[in-house]
Design a protein around this motif. Structure first.
Motif, short mmCIF file in Angstrom:
data_model
loop_
_atom_site.label_atom_id
_atom_site.label_comp_id
_atom_site.label_asym_id
_atom_site.label_seq_id
_atom_site.Cartn_x
_atom_site.Cartn_y
_atom_site.Cartn_z
N HIS A 121 0.83 -1.20 0.00
CA HIS A 121 0.00 0.00 0.00
C HIS A 121 0.87 1.27 0.00
N PHE A 122 1.89 1.29 0.87
CA PHE A 122 2.78 2.46 0.95
C PHE A 122 3.53 2.64 -0.38
N HIS A 167 3.13 5.92 -2.80
CA HIS A 167 4.25 6.88 -2.77
C HIS A 167 5.31 6.63 -3.83
N PHE A 168 5.43 5.38 -4.33
CA PHE A 168 6.47 5.11 -5.33
C PHE A 168 5.87 4.97 -6.73
N ASP A 180 1.95 9.27 -6.79
CA ASP A 180 2.48 10.30 -5.89
C ASP A 180 1.29 11.06 -5.31
N PRO A 181 1.37 11.49 -4.02
CA PRO A 181 0.24 12.21 -3.42
C PRO A 181 -0.23 13.41 -4.26
N SER A 182 0.68 13.99 -5.09
CA SER A 182 0.28 15.16 -5.87
C SER A 182 -0.74 14.80 -6.96
N GLU A 233 -3.07 12.32 -6.40
CA GLU A 233 -4.16 11.61 -5.74
C GLU A 233 -5.17 12.62 -5.16
N ASN A 234 -6.47 12.37 -5.39
CA ASN A 234 -7.53 13.18 -4.77
C ASN A 234 -8.78 12.31 -4.68
N ALA A 235 -9.91 12.92 -4.25
CA ALA A 235 -11.12 12.13 -4.00
C ALA A 235 -11.60 11.39 -5.25
N ILE A 278 -9.37 8.38 -5.96
CA ILE A 278 -9.72 7.25 -5.08
C ILE A 278 -10.99 6.57 -5.60
N LEU A 329 -19.03 4.25 -1.00
CA LEU A 329 -18.54 5.22 -1.99
C LEU A 329 -19.08 4.81 -3.37
#
Lengths: 126, 130
Positions: free
Chosen positions: B41-42, B46-47, B50-52, B54-56, B59, B126
């Motif tokens: 998951h990590f 992250h690899f 990237d969090p930049s 990712e958004n709702a 997901i 969701l």
């Protein structure tokens, strides 16, 4: 605590396991709440994700990744000792081996996470 | 037979309580599963991505796949058990007064139940996006 005792490998392994475990638990509490917002309040979630992508956010993520990797590797060491008690004789060697894996996996991981921050300085782009 | 120095031995297998032995085994089983699931998951978040990025809605698109919902919910169950039972051990080690023990343990379990409910609710409800 760590300075007052003449700590050796076994005690340090235990203390780091406990500290990293509590840190990961704290993050899990925050993380389940923020994921709940994907359904409950997507705008708020997107704002939080910008924190994750920021420079301070990335530094915390490297620390979180380090806690996770240490806890996972040392957990494996505990499991090996639990399943084969004779391995307790080599608990120090196992701990040092886990640090070798920690560095080999962790350093490239930290570079990837911090690339948007350190990339321009190193000339490798974001 | 190798004699093991009690100072370097792990947390020994509980004796005399079926429940504590059950928890002891489950900590190890969930630990192995988390070694795979949590590190995967990590790495994915992250690899691979990237969090930049990712958004709702990212997901929601990811949860268009039932497999990722099952993966994430399984990870949630493993991590809730492992982390809350881990903190339970920490409380058992450091909190000794009867009232303080009751208060900290009750708070711990209430938070665990809230996170179980909130996490399960969002995985189940969701909406699927095309």
């Amino acid at each position: 605590m760590l300075l007052r005792y003449r700590a050796r490998e076994g005690m340090l392994a235990w203390a780091f396991h406990r500290i990293s475990g509590v840190a990961i638990w704290l993050f899990v509490v925050i993380h389940v709440v923020d994921i709940y917002l994907v359904g409950g309040d997507p705008k708020a979630y997107n704002t939080i994700l910008q924190v994750y992508a920021s420079t301070p956010g990335r530094i915390v993520e490297v620390l979180l990744g380090a806690a996770l990797l240490y806890h996972a590797l040392n957990g494996l060491r505990i499991l090996i000792i639990d399943l084969w008690p004779v391995m307790t004789v080599y608990h120090r060697a196992l701990w040092y081996a886990s640090w070798v894996i920690f560095v080999v996996v962790g350093i490239p991981g930290a570079v990837i996470i911090l690339r948007p921050v350190i990339g321009p300085a190193l000339g490798i782009g974001a | 037979m190798v004699t093991i120095d009690p100072r370097t031995a792990g947390r020994s297998r509980p004796q005399g309580s079926g429940f504590e032995l059950f928890v002891w085994y489950l900590m190890r089983i969930t630990g192995v599963m988390l070694f795979v699931l949590a590190l995967a998951h990590f790495s994915i978040m992250h690899f691979v991505f990237d969090p930049s990025q990712e958004n709702a809605s990212w997901i929601a698109a990811r949860w268009g796949s039932l497999a990722w919902r099952v993966f994430d919910w399984t990870l949630l169950m493993m991590v809730l058990f492992h982390s809350f039972m881990g903190v339970r051990t920490v409380i058992t080690d450091y909190v000794h007064g009867a009232r303080a023990r009751l208060l900290t343990m009750s708070t711990l379990y209430v938070v665990a139940i809230i996170l179980f409910a909130a996490g399960t609710a969002v995985v189940l409800t969701l909406p699927v996006v095309a």
